[in-house]
Design a protein around this motif. Sequence first.
Motif, PDB file in Angstrom:
ATOM      1  N   UNK A  29       0.832  -1.204   0.000  1.00 25.40           N
ATOM      2  CA  UNK A  29       0.000   0.000   0.000  1.00 25.40           C
ATOM      3  C   UNK A  29       0.865   1.252   0.000  1.00 25.40           C
ATOM      4  N   UNK A  30       1.887   1.262   0.846  1.00 24.99           N
ATOM      5  CA  UNK A  30       2.788   2.419   0.885  1.00 24.99           C
ATOM      6  C   UNK A  30       3.501   2.593  -0.451  1.00 24.99           C
ATOM      7  N   UNK A  31       3.937   1.485  -1.040  1.00 22.09           N
ATOM      8  CA  UNK A  31       4.597   1.537  -2.340  1.00 22.09           C
ATOM      9  C   UNK A  31       3.658   2.114  -3.406  1.00 22.09           C
ATOM     10  N   UNK A  32       2.395   1.718  -3.339  1.00 16.40           N
ATOM     11  CA  UNK A  32       1.399   2.179  -4.305  1.00 16.40           C
ATOM     12  C   UNK A  32       1.208   3.693  -4.243  1.00 16.40           C
ATOM     13  N   UNK A  33       1.384   4.290  -3.061  1.00 20.76           N
ATOM     14  CA  UNK A  33       1.227   5.748  -2.933  1.00 20.76           C
ATOM     15  C   UNK A  33       2.572   6.483  -2.967  1.00 20.76           C
ATOM     16  N   UNK A  34       3.626   5.752  -3.341  1.00 21.82           N
ATOM     17  CA  UNK A  34       4.929   6.385  -3.540  1.00 21.82           C
ATOM     18  C   UNK A  34       5.785   6.527  -2.302  1.00 21.82           C
ATOM     19  N   UNK A  35       5.490   5.754  -1.253  1.00 21.74           N
ATOM     20  CA  UNK A  35       6.284   5.813  -0.028  1.00 21.74           C
ATOM     21  C   UNK A  35       7.083   4.525   0.080  1.00 21.74           C
ATOM     22  N   UNK A  36       8.387   4.662   0.122  1.00 25.93           N
ATOM     23  CA  UNK A  36       9.255   3.493   0.206  1.00 25.93           C
ATOM     24  C   UNK A  36       9.939   3.474   1.573  1.00 25.93           C
ATOM     25  N   UNK A  37       9.641   2.436   2.362  1.00 29.63           N
ATOM     26  CA  UNK A  37      10.314   2.276   3.641  1.00 29.63           C
ATOM     27  C   UNK A  37      10.875   0.863   3.724  1.00 29.63           C
ATOM     28  N   UNK A  38      11.850   0.702   4.573  1.00 34.75           N
ATOM     29  CA  UNK A  38      12.516  -0.598   4.694  1.00 34.75           C
ATOM     30  C   UNK A  38      11.582  -1.622   5.340  1.00 34.75           C
ATOM     31  N   UNK A  39      11.854  -2.903   5.107  1.00 34.74           N
ATOM     32  CA  UNK A  39      11.069  -3.949   5.770  1.00 34.74           C
ATOM     33  C   UNK A  39      11.094  -3.823   7.293  1.00 34.74           C
ATOM     34  N   UNK A  40      12.201  -3.366   7.846  1.00 30.19           N
ATOM     35  CA  UNK A  40      12.299  -3.176   9.292  1.00 30.19           C
ATOM     36  C   UNK A  40      11.361  -2.073   9.772  1.00 30.19           C
ATOM     37  N   UNK A  41      11.259  -0.993   8.983  1.00 27.60           N
ATOM     38  CA  UNK A  41      10.356   0.105   9.337  1.00 27.60           C
ATOM     39  C   UNK A  41       8.892  -0.328   9.237  1.00 27.60           C
ATOM     40  N   UNK A  42       8.581  -1.147   8.248  1.00 28.38           N
ATOM     41  CA  UNK A  42       7.222  -1.682   8.110  1.00 28.38           C
ATOM     42  C   UNK A  42       6.887  -2.515   9.342  1.00 28.38           C
ATOM     43  N   UNK A  43       7.818  -3.368   9.729  1.00 27.22           N
ATOM     44  CA  UNK A  43       7.596  -4.232  10.895  1.00 27.22           C
ATOM     45  C   UNK A  43       7.383  -3.405  12.160  1.00 27.22           C
ATOM     46  N   UNK A  44       8.206  -2.379  12.362  1.00 25.65           N
ATOM     47  CA  UNK A  44       8.067  -1.516  13.540  1.00 25.65           C
ATOM     48  C   UNK A  44       6.725  -0.797  13.551  1.00 25.65           C
ATOM     49  N   UNK A  45       6.303  -0.300  12.395  1.00 29.10           N
ATOM     50  CA  UNK A  45       5.027   0.418  12.306  1.00 29.10           C
ATOM     51  C   UNK A  45       3.865  -0.504  12.665  1.00 29.10           C
ATOM     52  N   UNK A  46       3.899  -1.725  12.146  1.00 28.05           N
ATOM     53  CA  UNK A  46       2.817  -2.666  12.456  1.00 28.05           C
ATOM     54  C   UNK A  46       2.841  -3.077  13.912  1.00 28.05           C
ATOM     55  N   UNK A  47       4.022  -3.273  14.464  1.00 32.14           N
ATOM     56  CA  UNK A  47       4.106  -3.637  15.884  1.00 32.14           C
ATOM     57  C   UNK A  47       3.523  -2.536  16.762  1.00 32.14           C
ATOM     58  N   UNK A  48       3.771  -1.303  16.396  1.00 26.73           N
ATOM     59  CA  UNK A  48       3.260  -0.177  17.171  1.00 26.73           C
ATOM     60  C   UNK A  48       1.731  -0.079  17.077  1.00 26.73           C
TER      61      UNK A  48
END
Length: 75
Positions: A29-48
Amino acid sequence: MPSLMPSKKSEQFAKNNDGSINEKGLASTLDRVGISISPEEVKKALQKADYNKDGEVGFQDFLHVMRTASTSPSV
């Protein structure tokens, strides 16, 4: 009073059949809207955002994040 039905915002992110958001769904979803974050950042965001700690962000987790965001002071 907020509705207890899934909102259009949460539906934009849903990738699983049950409507919950997982790492792959958030990253795509983030990629689709032009936001590229690392897999580690994705994991942290979901954990939060995973309030009930079941490994995914479901609608109840989404509501909790939205309530918290709407009552938090702006920076």
